[in-house]
Scaffold this active site. Structure first.
Site, PDB file in Angstrom:
ATOM      1  N   TYR A   1       3.509  18.477  11.493  1.00 14.58           N
ATOM      2  CA  TYR A   1       4.570  17.519  11.855  1.00 14.58           C
ATOM      3  C   TYR A   1       5.947  18.161  11.876  1.00 14.58           C
ATOM      4  O   TYR A   1       6.948  17.442  11.829  1.00 14.58           O
ATOM      5  CB  TYR A   1       4.608  16.348  10.858  1.00 14.58           C
ATOM      6  CG  TYR A   1       3.272  15.844  10.374  1.00 14.58           C
ATOM      7  CD1 TYR A   1       2.411  15.165  11.226  1.00 14.58           C
ATOM      8  CD2 TYR A   1       2.878  16.029   9.046  1.00 14.58           C
ATOM      9  CE1 TYR A   1       1.190  14.693  10.767  1.00 14.58           C
ATOM     10  CE2 TYR A   1       1.662  15.557   8.590  1.00 14.58           C
ATOM     11  CZ  TYR A   1       0.826  14.898   9.455  1.00 14.58           C
ATOM     12  OH  TYR A   1      -0.380  14.433   9.007  1.00 14.58           O
TER      13      TYR A   1
ATOM     14  N   ARG B   1       1.674  20.111   6.330  1.00 16.51           N
ATOM     15  CA  ARG B   1       2.697  19.240   6.930  1.00 16.51           C
ATOM     16  C   ARG B   1       3.677  19.964   7.848  1.00 16.51           C
ATOM     17  O   ARG B   1       3.987  19.460   8.925  1.00 16.51           O
ATOM     18  CB  ARG B   1       3.441  18.459   5.843  1.00 16.51           C
ATOM     19  CG  ARG B   1       2.511  17.631   4.936  1.00 16.51           C
ATOM     20  CD  ARG B   1       3.251  16.621   4.070  1.00 16.51           C
ATOM     21  NE  ARG B   1       3.853  15.601   4.893  1.00 16.51           N
ATOM     22  CZ  ARG B   1       5.122  15.551   5.215  1.00 16.51           C
ATOM     23  NH1 ARG B   1       5.962  16.435   4.712  1.00 16.51           N
ATOM     24  NH2 ARG B   1       5.573  14.622   6.012  1.00 16.51           N
TER      25      ARG B   1
ATOM     26  N   CYS C   1      -3.363  33.653  10.393  1.00 11.11           N
ATOM     27  CA  CYS C   1      -3.168  34.316  11.689  1.00 11.11           C
ATOM     28  C   CYS C   1      -2.940  33.349  12.817  1.00 11.11           C
ATOM     29  O   CYS C   1      -3.739  33.266  13.758  1.00 11.11           O
ATOM     30  CB  CYS C   1      -4.363  35.216  11.961  1.00 11.11           C
ATOM     31  SG  CYS C   1      -4.376  36.542  10.770  1.00 11.11           S
ATOM     32  N   GLU C   2      -1.904  32.551  12.696  1.00 13.78           N
ATOM     33  CA  GLU C   2      -1.396  31.823  13.857  1.00 13.78           C
ATOM     34  C   GLU C   2       0.057  31.469  13.583  1.00 13.78           C
ATOM     35  O   GLU C   2       0.459  31.310  12.421  1.00 13.78           O
ATOM     36  CB  GLU C   2      -2.231  30.608  14.208  1.00 13.78           C
ATOM     37  CG  GLU C   2      -2.385  29.554  13.161  1.00 13.78           C
ATOM     38  CD  GLU C   2      -3.141  28.345  13.721  1.00 13.78           C
ATOM     39  OE1 GLU C   2      -2.501  27.545  14.408  1.00 13.78           O
ATOM     40  OE2 GLU C   2      -4.363  28.223  13.485  1.00 13.78           O
TER      41      GLU C   2
ATOM     42  N   GLU D   1       0.838  -1.209   0.000  1.00 14.80           N
ATOM     43  CA  GLU D   1       0.000   0.000   0.000  1.00 14.80           C
ATOM     44  C   GLU D   1       0.870   1.255   0.000  1.00 14.80           C
ATOM     45  O   GLU D   1       0.796   2.067   0.932  1.00 14.80           O
ATOM     46  CB  GLU D   1      -0.890   0.007   1.257  1.00 14.80           C
ATOM     47  CG  GLU D   1      -1.792  -1.199   1.392  1.00 14.80           C
ATOM     48  CD  GLU D   1      -2.460  -1.269   2.777  1.00 14.80           C
ATOM     49  OE1 GLU D   1      -2.155  -0.435   3.658  1.00 14.80           O
ATOM     50  OE2 GLU D   1      -3.285  -2.164   2.964  1.00 14.80           O
ATOM     51  N   PRO D   2       1.698   1.456  -1.018  1.00 17.04           N
ATOM     52  CA  PRO D   2       2.562   2.637  -1.006  1.00 17.04           C
ATOM     53  C   PRO D   2       1.787   3.912  -1.321  1.00 17.04           C
ATOM     54  O   PRO D   2       0.864   3.905  -2.136  1.00 17.04           O
ATOM     55  CB  PRO D   2       3.554   2.333  -2.137  1.00 17.04           C
ATOM     56  CG  PRO D   2       2.733   1.541  -3.114  1.00 17.04           C
ATOM     57  CD  PRO D   2       1.822   0.678  -2.265  1.00 17.04           C
ATOM     58  N   GLY D   3       2.162   4.991  -0.658  1.00 16.64           N
ATOM     59  CA  GLY D   3       1.565   6.283  -0.967  1.00 16.64           C
ATOM     60  C   GLY D   3       2.650   7.276  -1.324  1.00 16.64           C
ATOM     61  O   GLY D   3       2.934   7.549  -2.493  1.00 16.64           O
ATOM     62  N   ARG D   4       3.316   7.781  -0.283  1.00 17.21           N
ATOM     63  CA  ARG D   4       4.298   8.857  -0.446  1.00 17.21           C
ATOM     64  C   ARG D   4       5.411   8.523  -1.448  1.00 17.21           C
ATOM     65  O   ARG D   4       5.823   9.380  -2.223  1.00 17.21           O
ATOM     66  CB  ARG D   4       4.926   9.129   0.924  1.00 17.21           C
ATOM     67  CG  ARG D   4       5.758  10.362   1.011  1.00 17.21           C
ATOM     68  CD  ARG D   4       6.449  10.459   2.370  1.00 17.21           C
ATOM     69  NE  ARG D   4       5.654  10.114   3.500  1.00 17.21           N
ATOM     70  CZ  ARG D   4       5.035  11.002   4.302  1.00 17.21           C
ATOM     71  NH1 ARG D   4       5.161  12.283   4.093  1.00 17.21           N
ATOM     72  NH2 ARG D   4       4.320  10.583   5.323  1.00 17.21           N
TER      73      ARG D   4
HETATM   74  N1  LLP Z   1      -1.641   2.012   4.365  1.00 16.88           N
HETATM   75  C1  LLP Z   1      -2.218   2.475   5.478  1.00 16.88           C
HETATM   76  C2  LLP Z   1      -3.139   1.604   6.218  1.00 16.88           C
HETATM   77  C3  LLP Z   1      -1.966   3.793   5.910  1.00 16.88           C
HETATM   78  O1  LLP Z   1      -2.542   4.239   7.025  1.00 16.88           O
HETATM   79  C4  LLP Z   1      -1.093   4.620   5.166  1.00 16.88           C
HETATM   80  C5  LLP Z   1      -0.810   5.996   5.589  1.00 16.88           C
HETATM   81  C6  LLP Z   1      -0.515   4.097   3.994  1.00 16.88           C
HETATM   82  C7  LLP Z   1      -0.805   2.780   3.627  1.00 16.88           C
HETATM   83  C8  LLP Z   1       0.409   4.875   3.126  1.00 16.88           C
HETATM   84  O2  LLP Z   1       1.575   5.239   3.785  1.00 16.88           O
HETATM   85  P1  LLP Z   1       2.792   5.897   2.979  1.00 16.88           P
HETATM   86  O3  LLP Z   1       3.324   4.862   2.022  1.00 16.88           O
HETATM   87  O4  LLP Z   1       2.289   7.074   2.246  1.00 16.88           O
HETATM   88  O5  LLP Z   1       3.756   6.242   4.032  1.00 16.88           O
HETATM   89  N2  LLP Z   1      -0.381  12.983   6.608  1.00 16.88           N
HETATM   90  C9  LLP Z   1       0.891  12.372   6.982  1.00 16.88           C
HETATM   91  C10 LLP Z   1       0.963  10.928   6.567  1.00 16.88           C
HETATM   92  C11 LLP Z   1      -0.150  10.080   7.111  1.00 16.88           C
HETATM   93  C12 LLP Z   1      -0.083   8.647   6.649  1.00 16.88           C
HETATM   94  C13 LLP Z   1      -1.283   7.886   7.047  1.00 16.88           C
HETATM   95  N3  LLP Z   1      -1.321   6.525   6.628  1.00 16.88           N
HETATM   96  C14 LLP Z   1       2.043  13.195   6.394  1.00 16.88           C
HETATM   97  O6  LLP Z   1       1.789  14.209   5.746  1.00 16.88           O
HETATM   98  O7  LLP Z   1       3.205  12.857   6.604  1.00 16.88           O
END
Ligand code: LLP
Length: 419
Positions: free
Chosen positions: A318, A314, A343-344, A275-278
């Site tokens: 974070y 972000r 304004c913060e 499940e890659p995102g970033r």
């Molecule tokens: N699978 C599950 C169940 C997740 O909760 C997440 C991310 C991913 C996959 C994807 O993770 P990645 O490969 O993108 O690391 N808003 C935060 C990141 C929150 C991630 C939440 N879950 C930020 O801006 O760093």
């Protein structure tokens, strides 16, 4: 590697100079490079091809833009969704229902019902309670829900606390030592087909060893569950691979990740799911902004840009670092604080940062803004919703409109009792 580079002293997205987009669409605006997106999707997919059986479900939360999903669908990606809204987007982008995984700790009855009707491939169950409710819904519909049980392996991902998900104190998954019993209970439920385990220990991981520790633990659990006579055919290893936000930082490469996975999962004899995102979308986008003015400070000057924490949350949430670069740098450097107009004080992108010298009216970008950028935007301070543009070679298109604050105002009502 990305396709945002300087040509004749001006930053381009592929073949399009960023000032052209600023003139046409205004700022702030997210700019995505299709070539970069495709490249990242292929590098990750090709790295995993050393494994016997793989399914990749893109974490839609990192960038749910329809055009982005469309590109990934064409690259053979499925989707990891956490709400019915994300599910509808994945379907609208043409992703095969069978390639959709439904994660998330609070799936509602209505969401599970819709996902069953859509025929999604897998539910990642977060609790026994959720599994029992899904079984009931499935039985009422005469359907079978294919499920994995999300396990909390109690491993420290070594990332920011707010994006760690695999420690016992985090809300995600079922406790490791109760997982086998919960699996057995759910496997006996008509309406459910338990087929595996899932885990995700956190996001923006800088090292592979926490992932390796978690995979090893869950692999042992898989063997226990099989030994108890249950079937495990799928193992979902989640996402989490980090990306460098600071020029020069070194992060694990997809090939190293794949080699580690191959080593740990040898002999598992399952379909491996990811499940890659970033790692797919991070480098795919920049946030293009214009300097409103440079204000003298007690210390370093304040560079006030027209992007703010509502557009890119972000840094405020974070303390995240995003490289900042002038679109047409003149070679000089300055030390400055970079802030937005909100304004913060949390509306701060960087303090005492060494940056390209910028002045009122100059364009600049925050890099590596393709993941968790536009999708986390809000309209705080009654600002417009930030738009998104996709570039493809020398072509470009607005892929999400700027939603004017007047449009948002028009959706509000003053009730009769106030008149
Ligand atoms: N699978 C599950 C169940 C997740 O909760 C997440 C991310 C991913 C996959 C994807 O993770 P990645 O490969 O993108 O690391 N808003 C935060 C990141 C929150 C991630 C939440 N879950 C930020 O801006 O760093």
């Amino acid at each position: 590697m990305d396709h945002f580079a300087y040509h004749d002293g001006v930053l381009h997205a592929e073949s399009v100079p960023l000032p052209r987009l600023a003139d046409a669409v205004g700022t702030p605006v997210y700019v995505y490079s299709r070539a970069t997106l495709t490249r990242h999707a292929r590098v990750f997919r090709d790295a995993l091809s050393v494994l016997p059986a793989v399914r990749i479900a893109f974490a839609v939360k990192s960038n749910p833009n329809l055009a982005v999903l469309k590109v990934l669908a064409a690259e053979g990606y499925g989707a990891d969704v956490v709400s019915v809204g994300e599910l509808e987007r994945a379907l609208a982008a043409g992703m095969a229902p069978d390639g959709i995984v439904f994660s998330g700790v609070g799936k509602t009855h209505a969401e599970m019902a819709r996902a069953l009707d859509a025929g999604i491939g897998q539910f990642n169950l977060e609790s026994a309670e959720e599994g029992l409710e899904l079984a009931e819904i499935a039985r009422a519909k005469g359907r079978t829900a294919h499920c994995a049980l999300r396990v909390n392996p109690d491993v420290d991902a070594g990332t920011h606390g707010k994006i760690s998900t695999g420690k016992a104190e985090n809300k995600f998954g079922v406790p490791y030592d109760r997982a086998a019993a919960i699996y057995a209970r759910l496997a006996g439920q008509p309406g459910l087909m338990m087929r595996g385990l899932a885990l995700h220990i956190g996001s923006q991981l800088a090292r592979l060893d926490p992932l390796e520790a978690a995979f090893t633990k869950v692999g042992a659990l898989m063997q226990d569950i099989r030994a108890a006579g249950h079937c495990v055919t799928h193992m979902d290893l989640g996402g989490g691979v980090g990306v460098p936000y600071k020029a020069g930082d070194v992060f694990p490469q997809p090939a190293e990740y794949a080699a580690m996975v191959a080593r740990v999962t040898a002999g598992w004899n399952v379909v491996l799911m990811f499940e890659p995102g970033r790692v797919i979308t991070g480098n795919t986008g920049v946030l293009l902004t214009r300097v409103i003015r440079v204000k003298e400070g007690a210390g370093a000057p304040w560079v006030v840009v027209d992007a703010a924490m509502n557009d890119l949350a972000r840094p405020a949430m974070y303390d995240a670092w995003h490289d900042f670069a002038a679109v047409a740098p003149d070679g000089d450097r300055m030390t400055a604080n970079i802030v937005g107009p909100i304004c913060e004080s949390s509306d701060t992108f960087a303090m005492a940062r060494d940056i390209d010298t910028v002045a009122r009216g100059d364009l600049a970008v925050f890099r590596t803004a393709g993941a968790y950028g536009a999708t986390m935007a809000s309209t705080y301070n009654s600002r417009a919703m930030v738009p998104e543009v996709m570039v493809d070679g020398d072509r470009w298109a607005v892929v999400a409109d700027r939603i004017a604050s007047a449009t948002i105002l028009a959706a509000e009502r003053v009730p009769d009792f106030l008149l």
